[in-house]
Design a protein around this motif. Structure first.
Motif, PDB file in Angstrom:
ATOM      1  N   ASP A 367      19.972  -2.116 -31.714  1.00  0.00           N
ATOM      2  CA  ASP A 367      18.801  -2.218 -30.851  1.00  0.00           C
ATOM      3  C   ASP A 367      18.992  -1.557 -29.497  1.00  0.00           C
ATOM      4  O   ASP A 367      18.005  -1.225 -28.834  1.00  0.00           O
ATOM      5  CB  ASP A 367      18.401  -3.687 -30.671  1.00  0.00           C
ATOM      6  N   ALA A 368      20.225  -1.370 -29.072  1.00  0.00           N
ATOM      7  CA  ALA A 368      20.442  -0.637 -27.822  1.00  0.00           C
ATOM      8  C   ALA A 368      19.971   0.804 -27.992  1.00  0.00           C
ATOM      9  O   ALA A 368      19.295   1.361 -27.122  1.00  0.00           O
ATOM     10  CB  ALA A 368      21.914  -0.682 -27.434  1.00  0.00           C
ATOM     11  N   HIS A 369      20.312   1.413 -29.126  1.00  0.00           N
ATOM     12  CA  HIS A 369      19.847   2.774 -29.407  1.00  0.00           C
ATOM     13  C   HIS A 369      18.328   2.804 -29.587  1.00  0.00           C
ATOM     14  O   HIS A 369      17.648   3.704 -29.082  1.00  0.00           O
ATOM     15  CB  HIS A 369      20.523   3.309 -30.669  1.00  0.00           C
ATOM     16  N   ALA A 370      17.803   1.807 -30.311  1.00  0.00           N
ATOM     17  CA  ALA A 370      16.363   1.776 -30.576  1.00  0.00           C
ATOM     18  C   ALA A 370      15.563   1.603 -29.293  1.00  0.00           C
ATOM     19  O   ALA A 370      14.559   2.298 -29.064  1.00  0.00           O
ATOM     20  CB  ALA A 370      16.042   0.649 -31.556  1.00  0.00           C
ATOM     21  N   GLU A 371      15.997   0.685 -28.439  1.00  0.00           N
ATOM     22  CA  GLU A 371      15.284   0.455 -27.182  1.00  0.00           C
ATOM     23  C   GLU A 371      15.430   1.637 -26.233  1.00  0.00           C
ATOM     24  O   GLU A 371      14.506   1.963 -25.485  1.00  0.00           O
ATOM     25  CB  GLU A 371      15.791  -0.829 -26.522  1.00  0.00           C
ATOM     26  N   LEU A 372      16.594   2.295 -26.273  1.00  0.00           N
ATOM     27  CA  LEU A 372      16.762   3.500 -25.458  1.00  0.00           C
ATOM     28  C   LEU A 372      15.783   4.578 -25.915  1.00  0.00           C
ATOM     29  O   LEU A 372      15.136   5.248 -25.091  1.00  0.00           O
ATOM     30  CB  LEU A 372      18.198   4.010 -25.555  1.00  0.00           C
ATOM     31  N   GLY A 373      15.659   4.746 -27.233  1.00  0.00           N
ATOM     32  CA  GLY A 373      14.691   5.708 -27.748  1.00  0.00           C
ATOM     33  C   GLY A 373      13.281   5.382 -27.308  1.00  0.00           C
ATOM     34  O   GLY A 373      12.510   6.266 -26.903  1.00  0.00           O
ATOM     35  N   LYS A 374      12.932   4.098 -27.351  1.00  0.00           N
ATOM     36  CA  LYS A 374      11.586   3.685 -26.946  1.00  0.00           C
ATOM     37  C   LYS A 374      11.355   3.963 -25.462  1.00  0.00           C
ATOM     38  O   LYS A 374      10.290   4.466 -25.064  1.00  0.00           O
ATOM     39  CB  LYS A 374      11.395   2.197 -27.243  1.00  0.00           C
ATOM     40  N   LEU A 378       8.632   6.539 -23.763  1.00  0.00           N
ATOM     41  CA  LEU A 378       7.631   6.082 -22.801  1.00  0.00           C
ATOM     42  C   LEU A 378       7.703   6.840 -21.480  1.00  0.00           C
ATOM     43  O   LEU A 378       6.784   6.749 -20.660  1.00  0.00           O
ATOM     44  CB  LEU A 378       7.800   4.578 -22.560  1.00  0.00           C
ATOM     45  N   THR A 379       8.796   7.568 -21.268  1.00  0.00           N
ATOM     46  CA  THR A 379       8.898   8.439 -20.088  1.00  0.00           C
ATOM     47  C   THR A 379       8.743   9.903 -20.488  1.00  0.00           C
ATOM     48  O   THR A 379       9.136  10.804 -19.742  1.00  0.00           O
ATOM     49  CB  THR A 379      10.248   8.220 -19.374  1.00  0.00           C
ATOM     50  N   ASP A 380       8.193  10.126 -21.690  1.00  0.00           N
ATOM     51  CA  ASP A 380       7.863  11.467 -22.202  1.00  0.00           C
ATOM     52  C   ASP A 380       9.082  12.341 -22.489  1.00  0.00           C
ATOM     53  O   ASP A 380       8.949  13.560 -22.621  1.00  0.00           O
ATOM     54  CB  ASP A 380       6.917  12.211 -21.245  1.00  0.00           C
ATOM     55  N   ASP A 381      10.254  11.745 -22.609  1.00  0.00           N
ATOM     56  CA  ASP A 381      11.449  12.494 -23.017  1.00  0.00           C
ATOM     57  C   ASP A 381      11.580  12.344 -24.530  1.00  0.00           C
ATOM     58  O   ASP A 381      12.373  11.548 -25.041  1.00  0.00           O
ATOM     59  CB  ASP A 381      12.686  11.951 -22.304  1.00  0.00           C
ATOM     60  N   TYR A 382      10.792  13.129 -25.261  1.00  0.00           N
ATOM     61  CA  TYR A 382      10.717  12.948 -26.708  1.00  0.00           C
ATOM     62  C   TYR A 382      11.975  13.437 -27.423  1.00  0.00           C
ATOM     63  O   TYR A 382      12.359  12.870 -28.454  1.00  0.00           O
ATOM     64  CB  TYR A 382       9.472  13.646 -27.253  1.00  0.00           C
ATOM     65  N   GLU A 383      12.618  14.460 -26.902  1.00  0.00           N
ATOM     66  CA  GLU A 383      13.862  14.907 -27.525  1.00  0.00           C
ATOM     67  C   GLU A 383      14.946  13.842 -27.367  1.00  0.00           C
ATOM     68  O   GLU A 383      15.710  13.568 -28.300  1.00  0.00           O
ATOM     69  CB  GLU A 383      14.305  16.236 -26.915  1.00  0.00           C
ATOM     70  N   GLY A 384      15.025  13.235 -26.193  1.00  0.00           N
ATOM     71  CA  GLY A 384      15.976  12.149 -25.996  1.00  0.00           C
ATOM     72  C   GLY A 384      15.634  10.952 -26.859  1.00  0.00           C
ATOM     73  O   GLY A 384      16.522  10.293 -27.425  1.00  0.00           O
ATOM     74  N   ALA A 385      14.330  10.658 -26.979  1.00  0.00           N
ATOM     75  CA  ALA A 385      13.892   9.540 -27.814  1.00  0.00           C
ATOM     76  C   ALA A 385      14.277   9.770 -29.265  1.00  0.00           C
ATOM     77  O   ALA A 385      14.726   8.847 -29.959  1.00  0.00           O
ATOM     78  CB  ALA A 385      12.385   9.362 -27.684  1.00  0.00           C
ATOM     79  N   VAL A 408       6.158   8.918 -34.694  1.00  0.00           N
ATOM     80  CA  VAL A 408       5.291   9.219 -33.550  1.00  0.00           C
ATOM     81  C   VAL A 408       5.942  10.273 -32.658  1.00  0.00           C
ATOM     82  O   VAL A 408       5.284  11.217 -32.189  1.00  0.00           O
ATOM     83  CB  VAL A 408       4.997   7.935 -32.751  1.00  0.00           C
ATOM     84  N   VAL A 409       7.245  10.137 -32.426  1.00  0.00           N
ATOM     85  CA  VAL A 409       7.961  11.108 -31.595  1.00  0.00           C
ATOM     86  C   VAL A 409       7.930  12.493 -32.240  1.00  0.00           C
ATOM     87  O   VAL A 409       7.722  13.510 -31.561  1.00  0.00           O
ATOM     88  CB  VAL A 409       9.413  10.639 -31.359  1.00  0.00           C
ATOM     89  N   HIS A 410       8.123  12.552 -33.546  1.00  0.00           N
ATOM     90  CA  HIS A 410       8.079  13.850 -34.224  1.00  0.00           C
ATOM     91  C   HIS A 410       6.683  14.476 -34.123  1.00  0.00           C
ATOM     92  O   HIS A 410       6.556  15.702 -34.013  1.00  0.00           O
ATOM     93  CB  HIS A 410       8.504  13.695 -35.685  1.00  0.00           C
ATOM     94  N   ARG A 411       5.644  13.652 -34.152  1.00  0.00           N
ATOM     95  CA  ARG A 411       4.296  14.196 -33.929  1.00  0.00           C
ATOM     96  C   ARG A 411       4.185  14.792 -32.535  1.00  0.00           C
ATOM     97  O   ARG A 411       3.624  15.871 -32.344  1.00  0.00           O
ATOM     98  CB  ARG A 411       3.238  13.100 -34.099  1.00  0.00           C
ATOM     99  N   ARG A 412       4.721  14.079 -31.545  1.00  0.00           N
ATOM    100  CA  ARG A 412       4.656  14.573 -30.165  1.00  0.00           C
ATOM    101  C   ARG A 412       5.423  15.889 -30.016  1.00  0.00           C
ATOM    102  O   ARG A 412       5.048  16.747 -29.215  1.00  0.00           O
ATOM    103  CB  ARG A 412       5.235  13.534 -29.201  1.00  0.00           C
ATOM    104  N   LEU A 413       6.487  16.042 -30.797  1.00  0.00           N
ATOM    105  CA  LEU A 413       7.290  17.268 -30.735  1.00  0.00           C
ATOM    106  C   LEU A 413       6.713  18.384 -31.601  1.00  0.00           C
ATOM    107  O   LEU A 413       7.261  19.491 -31.631  1.00  0.00           O
ATOM    108  CB  LEU A 413       8.731  16.972 -31.177  1.00  0.00           C
TER     109      LEU A 413
END
Length: 496
Positions: A367-374, A378-385, A408-413
């Protein structure tokens, strides 16, 4: 088991619960003629809101008409109150009166609710022929051992709970039993006091013998699987008997509760014979991991339980050796809880910094990785997410909510094929996942396939009819198909 026993004996049975964790879809309504969980539901994965719990006064208001109604048969009722759980936000005047001790405010409010319930039952003339039991399933550590809430440890701060018994005609009124009894003793106690037979699978023993002065203390066993299934750390088992308490952990603990009720002085090294004997007794009880208690939670369930404070999921592969001792990870856990609070307060940059520190300390915390991705999304860093979500999925490939968020992130990218693959993988695990169905529908619309899109949106509406988003999307798809009547109906639904 208890409700089923009373129902079988001709009792009317009713339950009134306050939180999503006791919703009827978990199967807890067995044996109840009425199971009232009205208005308590999980987080809708289309974001239409939720009500994960209701206050105690709401529960009592729902319960009283059923409890007080005229009836020809006896009744068994369960009134569940959830207020003394984080976040501690008691209503006024308790919120102000206990501003510095918010947990105490919740307890005081709950006490008043119980008092009101008993007063109404007494005013109706029912108390003189009614057995009342008041108890709890756990307490809160409040950082006495480094944990804010409950679940990580099994110290007395969380496992020692009150048990109050009021008998008709105030029999044995004022009696205080100092000997140790257990929650598993409640069911056989009620069955004995009402003259009903005990089912074969009952493990506890009635405490009614204490009324006649013949009761004796009994050993109490407890366990927590929370560290294992939520965090990938070692589960804990405990035995409390003869004034001692032994906790089976990678670093075992033994406490003399008579001189050390706060469980601060570990005697396991000083009293190896006592520790070994109690460990052997725990192992003789068959204390072991039951893998059947682990399952894949839907996106909706994961979000709902997280909102109630039950955070985390463990890696799929935990190996065969001992896992980390929760005592050695308590600071990491506290950081995860703090990061969760920062996320709920929309303080994403601070959460990112803290989660990166957590991952440095324990890179296997899913969940540390999952929450970091989230937080990065939410700060628009989709590659980092994307990197954060992929790291979580490497540890737990069937983590439904993370798979959906990765889509969702892949859609944004602009990675449409990857997004489609993500959402389809979600539906393999959770066919009712409306978030993935909705995204796939939107992608079909964008690709110029309104008929395929509408099929997706209709599936969403079959599962969740209330949110406006799928109605609006279905209206757009219908309009593009030339079905203006359907489009008008959907747009009108959204407008009203």
């Amino acid at each position: 088991m208890l409700a089923e026993s009373f129902q079988k004996a001709g009792y009317e049975t009713g339950a009134f619960v306050a939180a999503y964790v006791l919703h009827s879809h978990w199967g807890l309504n067995r044996g109840f003629d009425l199971y009232n969980d009205d208005g308590v539901h999980g987080v809708d994965d289309l974001g239409s809101g939720s009500k994960l719990e209701r206050r105690g006064d709401e529960v009592v208001t729902a319960a009283l008409p059923w409890l007080l109604q005229e009836r020809d048969s006896p009744f068994f009722g369960w009134v569940h109150l959830y207020d003394p759980h984080a976040p501690y936000d008691a209503p006024e005047p308790w919120g102000t009166q206990f501003a510095d001790e918010p947990y105490d405010g919740e307890v005081s409010f709950t006490d008043s609710v119980v008092g009101n319930l008993l007063e109404e039952i007494e005013n109706a003339g029912l108390l003189e022929n009614t057995i009342v039991v008041i108890t709890a399933d756990h307490g809160e550590d409040l950082q006495d051992h480094g944990e804010l809430g409950h679940g990580l440890f099994i110290y007395d701060t969380t496992v020692r709970v009150p048990l109050l018994l009021r008998l008709p005609d105030l029999a044995a009124a004022g009696m205080v039993v100092d000997d140790q009894v257990r929650l598993v003793d409640v069911a056989p106690t009620l069955l004995e006091l009402t003259g009903l037979p005990l089912p074969e699978n009952v493990t506890g023993h009635s405490v009614a013998s204490f009324i006649s002065g013949t009761g004796t203390a009994r050993p109490a066993y407890s366990e927590t699987m929370f560290p294992r299934w939520h965090l990938g750390w070692q589960e804990l088992y405990a035995l409390r008997d003869g004034g001692y308490k032994y906790i089976l952990a990678p670093r075992p603990e033994l406490y003399d509760l008579r001189s050390d009720p706060e469980e601060l002085n570990n005697l396991a090294g000083d009293m190896p014979d006592v520790a070994a004997e109690m460990r052997e007794r725990i192992e003789s009880l068959g204390a072991q991991v039951d893998a059947s208690t682990r399952s894949v939670a839907s996106d909706n369930v994961t979000k709902s339980l997280r909102a109630l404070g039950y955070i985390g999921t463990a890696p799929s592969n935990l190996g065969t050796g001992p896992l980390p001792d929760p005592k050695d990870k308590v600071e990491v856990y506290a950081m995860m809880v703090e990061a969760d609070s920062l996320m709920s307060e929309l303080r994403y940059s601070e959460a990112i910094t803290l989660l990166e520190k957590v991952i440095g300390l324990d890179p296997r915390l899913v969940d540390a990785h999952a929450e970091l991705g989230k937080a990065l999304a939410l700060t628009d860093d989709y590659e980092g997410a994307e990197k954060g979500f992929l790291a979580a999925l490497e540890l737990r490939p069937d983590y439904v909510s993370v798979l959906a968020e990765l889509g969702v992130v892949h859609r944004r990218l602009g990675e449409i094929d990857l997004a489609r693959s993500d959402f389809e993988a979600v539906l393999e695990l959770d066919p009712r996942n409306s978030n993935s169905l909705f995204n796939l529908g939107e992608m079909e619309l964008e690709a110029g396939n309104p008929a395929a899109a509408l099929r997706r949106f209709d599936l969403v509406l079959d599962f969740f009819d209330e949110p406006a988003a799928p109605h609006f999307a279905a209206g757009v798809a219908s309009y593009e198909l030339g079905d203006f009547r359907r489009a008008h109906e959907e747009f009108e639904f959204v407008a009203t």
